[in-house]
Write an enzyme that holds these catalytic residues in place. Structure first.
Site, PDB file in Angstrom:
ATOM      1  N   GLU A  50       3.327   0.432  -4.444  1.00  0.00           N
ATOM      2  CA  GLU A  50       2.882   1.637  -3.599  1.00  0.00           C
ATOM      3  C   GLU A  50       1.642   0.966  -3.057  1.00  0.00           C
ATOM      4  O   GLU A  50       0.564   0.511  -3.769  1.00  0.00           O
ATOM      5  CB  GLU A  50       2.405   2.612  -4.433  1.00  0.00           C
ATOM      6  CG  GLU A  50       2.190   3.874  -3.423  1.00  0.00           C
ATOM      7  CD  GLU A  50       1.754   5.140  -4.327  1.00  0.00           C
ATOM      8  OE1 GLU A  50       0.891   6.096  -3.762  1.00  0.00           O
ATOM      9  OE2 GLU A  50       2.622   5.580  -5.143  1.00  0.00           O
ATOM     10  N   ASP A  61      -8.282  10.298  -3.237  1.00  0.00           N
ATOM     11  CA  ASP A  61      -8.752   9.243  -4.288  1.00  0.00           C
ATOM     12  C   ASP A  61     -10.092   9.348  -4.817  1.00  0.00           C
ATOM     13  O   ASP A  61     -11.086   9.889  -4.057  1.00  0.00           O
ATOM     14  CB  ASP A  61      -8.438   8.115  -3.574  1.00  0.00           C
ATOM     15  CG  ASP A  61      -7.387   7.564  -3.105  1.00  0.00           C
ATOM     16  OD1 ASP A  61      -6.311   7.585  -3.914  1.00  0.00           O
ATOM     17  OD2 ASP A  61      -6.923   7.396  -1.875  1.00  0.00           O
TER      18      ASP A  61
END
Length: 272
Positions: A50, A61
């Protein structure tokens, strides 16, 4: 007959053994090093790679991956570094590559251009965690036209109707967060019973679509426990790998060894 990238992704996620997805950010800490890292992940047991598309505001994130985004952007624009990373990785290994991108990037490029550029680079698909509900159909159609998968993130807070719409539109796999309401890098406890129940809800709408989980899977032991108790096709690991990559001169070797640990833990948990 040569298999396409989406074919390789489907094969990787249909294996009886749970698949390990390995995440890092394109261009982190630099283009060459990021390519070497992804290839090392594949050689160490990752069944899917990924690749994070660097952006200025990676809202999903946590600190480790957000810092990697910032580092990658200092070296060049996100478009060039991501597509070149995917091209180089795809040329060096057969492990399917899925790009993780935010909707703002797709908006800036245009849906069809984004999908076409990714397909031309060798990507198997593009996971977008924040596609607006009214744009899901258009994005999935653009991805299908380009010949790539469009896996969605199934929001743990979604209503029953919203979850159904997300899962029925899924192509490639559905990403079900392990930790509800958390950013990547979360390292506290995970409610495995709650995760199992959520995955079962996803299965009602996407009975034949692989389901992957991630976010909060901080150790090999936890990864093993998840695949032993939750009906998922695999686990994606990100923050532990990104943190390891910045650990020093021997970071690539250490990170490859960590990938091996996670892969072995998934194999053990899946066999339990």
């Amino acid at each position: 007959m040569t298999r396409t990238a989406p074919d390789r992704l489907a094969a990787a996620l249909s294996h009886p053994q749970p698949a390990l997805g390995a995440f890092s950010v394109a261009g982190y800490p630099d283009l060459r090093s990021s390519v070497d890292a992804f290839v090392a992940f594949a050689e160490s047991g990752a069944a899917m790679l990924e690749v994070g598309w660097p952006v200025a505001d990676p809202w999903l994130d946590g600190p480790a991956i957000a810092a990697a985004h910032s580092c990658a952007l200092r070296a060049g624009d996100g478009i060039r570094v991501t597509l070149e990373t995917v091209r180089r990785v795809s040329a060096r290994c057969d492990t399917p590559v899925v790009v993780m991108s935010y909707w703002s990037t797709i908006q800036s490029l245009g849906l069809q251009r984004m999908a076409d550029e990714l397909a031309a680079s060798g990507a198997a698909g593009c996971l977008v965690p924040d596609v607006p509900p009214e744009r899901v159909e258009a994005w999935v159609a653009a991805a299908a036209e380009a010949g790539i998968s469009a896996p969605p993130l199934a929001n743990r807070d979604a209503s029953y109707a919203e979850l159904g719409d997300i899962c029925r539109a899924a192509a490639g796999f559905v990403y079900a967060p392990a930790a509800a309401g958390q950013q990547t890098g979360y390292s506290a406890e995970i409610d495995l019973d709650g995760l199992a129940a959520f995955v079962q809800s996803v299965r009602q709408f996407a009975p034949s679509t692989p389901i992957l989980t991630g976010i909060g899977v901080s150790t090999p032991e936890l990864a093993s426990a998840i695949v032993g108790r939750v009906d998922v096709s695999g686990v994606v690991i990100g923050s532990p790998l990104v943190r390891s990559l910045r650990s020093g001169a021997d970071s690539l070797h250490q990170t490859a060894a960590l990938v091996e640990e996670f892969a072995a833990a998934l194999a053990a948990g899946g066999a339990a």
